[in-house]
Scaffold this active site. Structure first.
Site, PDB file in Angstrom:
ATOM      1  N   ASP A  40       6.309  -0.130  -2.110  1.00 58.40           N
ATOM      2  CA  ASP A  40       5.992  -0.486  -3.487  1.00 58.40           C
ATOM      3  C   ASP A  40       6.067   0.778  -4.339  1.00 58.40           C
ATOM      4  O   ASP A  40       6.644   1.781  -3.916  1.00 58.40           O
ATOM      5  CB  ASP A  40       4.635  -1.194  -3.581  1.00 58.40           C
ATOM      6  CG  ASP A  40       3.451  -0.306  -3.214  1.00 58.40           C
ATOM      7  OD1 ASP A  40       3.660   0.907  -2.964  1.00 58.40           O
ATOM      8  OD2 ASP A  40       2.313  -0.808  -3.183  1.00 58.40           O
ATOM      9  N   GLY A  55      17.115  11.091  12.012  1.00 57.66           N
ATOM     10  CA  GLY A  55      17.316   9.664  12.220  1.00 57.66           C
ATOM     11  C   GLY A  55      16.910   9.144  13.583  1.00 57.66           C
ATOM     12  O   GLY A  55      17.601   8.293  14.145  1.00 57.66           O
ATOM     13  N   SER A  56      15.775   9.603  14.111  1.00 56.54           N
ATOM     14  CA  SER A  56      15.354   9.120  15.438  1.00 56.54           C
ATOM     15  C   SER A  56      14.984   7.643  15.401  1.00 56.54           C
ATOM     16  O   SER A  56      15.312   6.886  16.322  1.00 56.54           O
ATOM     17  CB  SER A  56      14.184   9.955  15.968  1.00 56.54           C
ATOM     18  OG  SER A  56      13.096   9.945  15.061  1.00 56.54           O
ATOM     19  N   ARG A  67      15.895  12.183 -10.675  1.00 55.71           N
ATOM     20  CA  ARG A  67      15.659  11.203  -9.605  1.00 55.71           C
ATOM     21  C   ARG A  67      16.178   9.834 -10.024  1.00 55.71           C
ATOM     22  O   ARG A  67      16.717   9.077  -9.214  1.00 55.71           O
ATOM     23  CB  ARG A  67      14.154  11.149  -9.291  1.00 55.71           C
ATOM     24  CG  ARG A  67      13.779  10.257  -8.128  1.00 55.71           C
ATOM     25  CD  ARG A  67      12.354  10.541  -7.674  1.00 55.71           C
ATOM     26  NE  ARG A  67      11.370  10.218  -8.683  1.00 55.71           N
ATOM     27  CZ  ARG A  67      10.565   9.154  -8.639  1.00 55.71           C
ATOM     28  NH1 ARG A  67      10.663   8.299  -7.630  1.00 55.71           N
ATOM     29  NH2 ARG A  67       9.674   8.938  -9.573  1.00 55.71           N
ATOM     30  N   SER A 105       2.261   2.721  11.235  1.00 53.00           N
ATOM     31  CA  SER A 105       2.291   1.526  10.394  1.00 53.00           C
ATOM     32  C   SER A 105       3.707   1.243   9.914  1.00 53.00           C
ATOM     33  O   SER A 105       4.507   2.161   9.748  1.00 53.00           O
ATOM     34  CB  SER A 105       1.387   1.701   9.152  1.00 53.00           C
ATOM     35  OG  SER A 105       0.065   2.038   9.506  1.00 53.00           O
ATOM     36  N   HIS A 159       5.243   4.736   8.715  1.00 49.58           N
ATOM     37  CA  HIS A 159       4.368   5.871   8.386  1.00 49.58           C
ATOM     38  C   HIS A 159       3.569   6.255   9.626  1.00 49.58           C
ATOM     39  O   HIS A 159       3.033   5.378  10.313  1.00 49.58           O
ATOM     40  CB  HIS A 159       3.421   5.501   7.246  1.00 49.58           C
ATOM     41  CG  HIS A 159       2.574   6.653   6.804  1.00 49.58           C
ATOM     42  ND1 HIS A 159       3.102   7.734   6.116  1.00 49.58           N
ATOM     43  CD2 HIS A 159       1.262   6.920   6.979  1.00 49.58           C
ATOM     44  CE1 HIS A 159       2.130   8.600   5.876  1.00 49.58           C
ATOM     45  NE2 HIS A 159       1.003   8.129   6.385  1.00 49.58           N
ATOM     46  N   GLY A 195       3.729   2.830  -5.139  1.00 46.01           N
ATOM     47  CA  GLY A 195       2.804   3.877  -4.753  1.00 46.01           C
ATOM     48  C   GLY A 195       3.320   4.689  -3.577  1.00 46.01           C
ATOM     49  O   GLY A 195       4.458   4.548  -3.133  1.00 46.01           O
ATOM     50  N   ASP A 236       2.851   5.029   0.094  1.00 44.12           N
ATOM     51  CA  ASP A 236       2.331   4.375   1.305  1.00 44.12           C
ATOM     52  C   ASP A 236       1.212   3.391   0.991  1.00 44.12           C
ATOM     53  O   ASP A 236       0.239   3.273   1.731  1.00 44.12           O
ATOM     54  CB  ASP A 236       1.847   5.423   2.318  1.00 44.12           C
ATOM     55  CG  ASP A 236       2.951   6.377   2.728  1.00 44.12           C
ATOM     56  OD1 ASP A 236       4.086   5.918   2.920  1.00 44.12           O
ATOM     57  OD2 ASP A 236       2.690   7.591   2.856  1.00 44.12           O
ATOM     58  N   MET A 259      13.318  11.257   2.570  1.00 49.77           N
ATOM     59  CA  MET A 259      12.300  12.127   1.990  1.00 49.77           C
ATOM     60  C   MET A 259      12.358  12.129   0.469  1.00 49.77           C
ATOM     61  O   MET A 259      12.202  13.161  -0.183  1.00 49.77           O
ATOM     62  CB  MET A 259      12.463  13.552   2.530  1.00 49.77           C
ATOM     63  CG  MET A 259      12.357  13.640   4.038  1.00 49.77           C
ATOM     64  SD  MET A 259      10.821  12.917   4.684  1.00 49.77           S
ATOM     65  CE  MET A 259       9.629  14.110   4.082  1.00 49.77           C
ATOM     66  N   LEU A 262      11.481   6.445  -4.116  1.00 44.11           N
ATOM     67  CA  LEU A 262      12.392   5.618  -4.905  1.00 44.11           C
ATOM     68  C   LEU A 262      11.731   5.278  -6.241  1.00 44.11           C
ATOM     69  O   LEU A 262      10.579   4.851  -6.272  1.00 44.11           O
ATOM     70  CB  LEU A 262      12.726   4.333  -4.152  1.00 44.11           C
ATOM     71  CG  LEU A 262      13.419   4.501  -2.803  1.00 44.11           C
ATOM     72  CD1 LEU A 262      13.663   3.129  -2.176  1.00 44.11           C
ATOM     73  CD2 LEU A 262      14.726   5.273  -2.927  1.00 44.11           C
ATOM     74  N   ASN A 266       9.271   0.687   5.184  1.00 42.44           N
ATOM     75  CA  ASN A 266       9.120   2.074   5.583  1.00 42.44           C
ATOM     76  C   ASN A 266       8.124   2.145   6.737  1.00 42.44           C
ATOM     77  O   ASN A 266       7.276   1.253   6.879  1.00 42.44           O
ATOM     78  CB  ASN A 266       8.623   2.917   4.410  1.00 42.44           C
ATOM     79  CG  ASN A 266       8.818   4.410   4.624  1.00 42.44           C
ATOM     80  OD1 ASN A 266       9.558   4.831   5.519  1.00 42.44           O
ATOM     81  ND2 ASN A 266       8.164   5.213   3.804  1.00 42.44           N
TER      82      ASN A 266
END
Length: 202
Positions: free
Chosen positions: A145, A17-18, A69, A140, A113, A147, A149, A94, A97, A111
């Site tokens: 969504d 959690g940095s 999941r 970024s 990246h 996909g 990233d 990790m 969703l 998110n």
């Protein structure tokens, strides 16, 4: 003059959690227009300690305790519905969703990246940049969504790749950029400067 209420933010993590810590520190500053209302994890993550340091409630929805999941995401979704945040930030979560959960909250899921998307998507963006021999990569912040990233880009910045870089050294230089971009994007969403209904590449 009416003041805009603080944007409520839930953060989801899997690890140390940095980025979460940086966001908690920013949100604790006077005048920051967002507040972290809950931090959730898919395991007993070390990063939950950061939330406790700031008096932020935490919850865990263990992935291994669910048969699929989708079942895990249903329970996570119920927890998020109870919290009803204005924004969800994935900070090293990790897990992908499932589409139903993304659709429930889209476009209010962000998110970060460690690459200059659409370059080097996926779980190994830093390693892939080094393997490609590029002279620069980046960081970024995107809307999540269905996909990997592939969501709309809200902010990004280039980071040079040095000749002697390892995966660890390059990632260590990308992380501060990720944090700064994330904090700025959350701030701009909270003030209304950035409209998630019509995200634009910056």
């Amino acid at each position: 003059m009416l003041t805009r209420p603080a944007l409520s933010v839930a953060v989801l993590i899997s690890g140390t959690g940095s980025n979460l810590r940086a966001l908690l520190e920013a949100a604790s500053e006077p005048g920051f227009p967002a507040r972290i209302v809950a931090v959730g994890a898919d395991r007993d993550a070390d990063g939950l300690a950061h939330a406790r340091d700031f008096g932020v409630p935490t919850f865990v929805v263990p992935f291994r305790d669910h048969p699929s999941r989708e079942a895990w995401a249903e329970e996570l979704g119920r927890r998020l519905d109870d919290i009803a945040p204005g924004l969800i930030v994935l900070s090293g979560l990790m897990r992908l969703l499932p589409p139903a959960l993304v659709a429930r909250w889209s476009p209010r899921i962000l998110n970060t990246h460690p690459a200059y998307l659409p370059e080097f998507p996926g779980a190994h963006g830093v390693r892939d940049a080094l393997a490609a021999g590029v002279s620069q990569t980046g960081a970024s912040v995107i809307v999540v969504d269905d996909g990997v990233d592939t969501g709309p880009i809200l902010a990004q910045e280039r980071v040079p790749v040095l000749p002697d870089d390892t995966e660890d050294s390059l990632h260590a230089r990308i992380k501060p950029v990720e944090r700064r971009l994330l904090i700025d994007v959350v701030r701009r969403i909270a003030t209304g400067e950035l409209d998630l209904a019509a995200p634009a590449h910056t």
